[in-house]
Design a protein around this motif. Structure first.
Motif, PDB file in Angstrom:
ATOM      1  N   TRP A   5      11.519  36.394   8.028  1.00  0.00           N
ATOM      2  CA  TRP A   5      11.895  35.976   6.531  1.00  0.00           C
ATOM      3  C   TRP A   5      11.638  36.970   5.575  1.00  0.00           C
ATOM      4  O   TRP A   5      10.665  37.477   5.862  1.00  0.00           O
ATOM      5  CB  TRP A   5      11.003  34.833   6.473  1.00  0.00           C
ATOM      6  CG  TRP A   5      11.152  34.039   5.192  1.00  0.00           C
ATOM      7  CD1 TRP A   5      12.074  33.002   4.904  1.00  0.00           C
ATOM      8  CD2 TRP A   5      10.457  34.067   3.941  1.00  0.00           C
ATOM      9  NE1 TRP A   5      11.796  32.471   3.487  1.00  0.00           N
ATOM     10  CE2 TRP A   5      11.127  33.380   2.804  1.00  0.00           C
ATOM     11  CE3 TRP A   5       9.568  35.105   3.336  1.00  0.00           C
ATOM     12  CZ2 TRP A   5      10.511  33.361   1.598  1.00  0.00           C
ATOM     13  CZ3 TRP A   5       9.236  35.026   1.959  1.00  0.00           C
ATOM     14  CH2 TRP A   5       9.759  34.216   1.248  1.00  0.00           C
ATOM     15  N   ASP A  23      15.387  27.838   9.841  1.00  0.00           N
ATOM     16  CA  ASP A  23      15.946  27.164   8.573  1.00  0.00           C
ATOM     17  C   ASP A  23      15.466  27.269   7.376  1.00  0.00           C
ATOM     18  O   ASP A  23      15.625  26.592   6.217  1.00  0.00           O
ATOM     19  CB  ASP A  23      16.008  25.613   8.630  1.00  0.00           C
ATOM     20  CG  ASP A  23      17.046  25.270  10.160  1.00  0.00           C
ATOM     21  OD1 ASP A  23      18.145  25.749  10.123  1.00  0.00           O
ATOM     22  OD2 ASP A  23      16.511  24.557  11.016  1.00  0.00           O
ATOM     23  N   PRO A  57      14.351  28.490   3.736  1.00  0.00           N
ATOM     24  CA  PRO A  57      15.300  28.792   2.681  1.00  0.00           C
ATOM     25  C   PRO A  57      15.083  30.229   2.109  1.00  0.00           C
ATOM     26  O   PRO A  57      13.853  30.882   2.119  1.00  0.00           O
ATOM     27  CB  PRO A  57      14.899  27.862   1.485  1.00  0.00           C
ATOM     28  CG  PRO A  57      13.507  27.467   1.808  1.00  0.00           C
ATOM     29  CD  PRO A  57      13.277  27.530   3.316  1.00  0.00           C
ATOM     30  N   PRO A  58      15.914  30.754   1.699  1.00  0.00           N
ATOM     31  CA  PRO A  58      15.820  32.256   0.946  1.00  0.00           C
ATOM     32  C   PRO A  58      14.992  32.181  -0.172  1.00  0.00           C
ATOM     33  O   PRO A  58      14.485  31.135  -0.743  1.00  0.00           O
ATOM     34  CB  PRO A  58      17.123  32.554   0.488  1.00  0.00           C
ATOM     35  CG  PRO A  58      17.790  31.304   0.186  1.00  0.00           C
ATOM     36  CD  PRO A  58      17.449  30.359   1.270  1.00  0.00           C
ATOM     37  N   ALA A  71      13.195  31.660  -3.643  1.00  0.00           N
ATOM     38  CA  ALA A  71      13.721  31.116  -4.842  1.00  0.00           C
ATOM     39  C   ALA A  71      13.935  32.360  -5.918  1.00  0.00           C
ATOM     40  O   ALA A  71      12.988  33.316  -6.059  1.00  0.00           O
ATOM     41  CB  ALA A  71      12.776  30.307  -5.502  1.00  0.00           C
TER      42      ALA A  71
END
Length: 247
Positions: free
Chosen positions: A23, A112, A114-115, A117
């Motif tokens: 990530w 899963d 998220p990228p 913000a």
């Protein structure tokens, strides 16, 4: 093995399996930035950020920049987003680095996740785009407070503008919480006691961590942030006990 080396080793053991992307995913990993460029890009959001702070976080295993042939570090956008995540968690949640490291490890393993913000940006009344800074009109617009309420919160020291009349990114959260307290029956003027309690706790933190600050500014800041988190939890627990006693 030193403590920092052990932490880096533990992070390596928990790293994503080969072939999976850590990530944040879907973000450039080209090592194109020098450490000074990274600091400059994040300075508006984190004014106290320094080169030494970034290197400290690297030593603690929070980020792993690429090393080029001459040994210099090169950072990618993905490295910068991990750094932003770490700094935000320290600033807004007072989390210790060990907890932030665990969170990042969980994000690495969650395909899963998220990228990152986008950075919150506010357009001030004169049309300028400002990252992480607000004037009184911005606070009125984004919090729903009246200008008179903002002025009252300034007067009693709940929010404090800088020399240019601007507020940092936490002011919006503070105003929103103050308004919620008001709707629940606590007049804004009575929040002085909350401010005074926070200032007393800050004094206790300063006293408890001053020996670490004298040796290392970075270590002192991290110790203060961790202690603030502990005292915040303790305060919450004691407050709930006190309220239960009223029943």
């Amino acid at each position: 093995m030193t403590g920092a080396a052990a932490r880096r080793g533990a992070a390596d053991d928990l790293a994503p399996a080969e072939g999976s992307e850590p990530w944040p995913r879907g973000v450039s990993r080209e090592p194109a930035m020098k450490i000074g460029e990274v600091v400059d890009r994040l300075k508006a959001e984190f004014p106290a950020l320094s080169v030494s702070k970034v290197r400290y976080l690297e030593a603690e295993g929070l980020i792993s920049p690429h090393r080029v042939g001459n040994g210099y570090r090169r950072y990618s956008v993905a490295d910068m987003e991990r750094l932003r995540y770490t700094l935000t968690a320290q600033r807004d949640e007072y989390l210790p680095l060990s907890v932030i490291r665990e969170r990042l490890t969980e994000l690495d393993g969650d395909m899963d996740a998220p990228p990152p913000a986008p950075v919150a940006r506010v357009v001030a009344s004169d049309g300028r785009t400002v990252a992480g800074a607000f004037d009184a009109d911005d606070l009125v617009h984004h919090s729903g407070a009246s200008l008179a309420q903002i002025e009252e919160l300034v007067t009693i020291g709940i929010i404090v503008p800088d020399a240019h009349g601007r507020f940092d990114s936490r002011a919006l959260t503070t105003v929103s919480l103050a308004l919620r307290a008001g709707r629940l029956g606590v007049p804004l003027r009575n929040l002085r006691t909350v401010r005074s309690a926070a200032e007393r706790e800050a004094d206790a933190i300063e006293l408890a961590t001053q020996h670490k600050r004298s040796r290392s500014t970075t270590a002192g800041e991290d110790a203060a942030a961790e202690l603030a988190g502990v005292l915040a939890q303790l305060h919450t627990s004691l407050l709930h006990h006190a309220v239960d006693a009223l029943r």
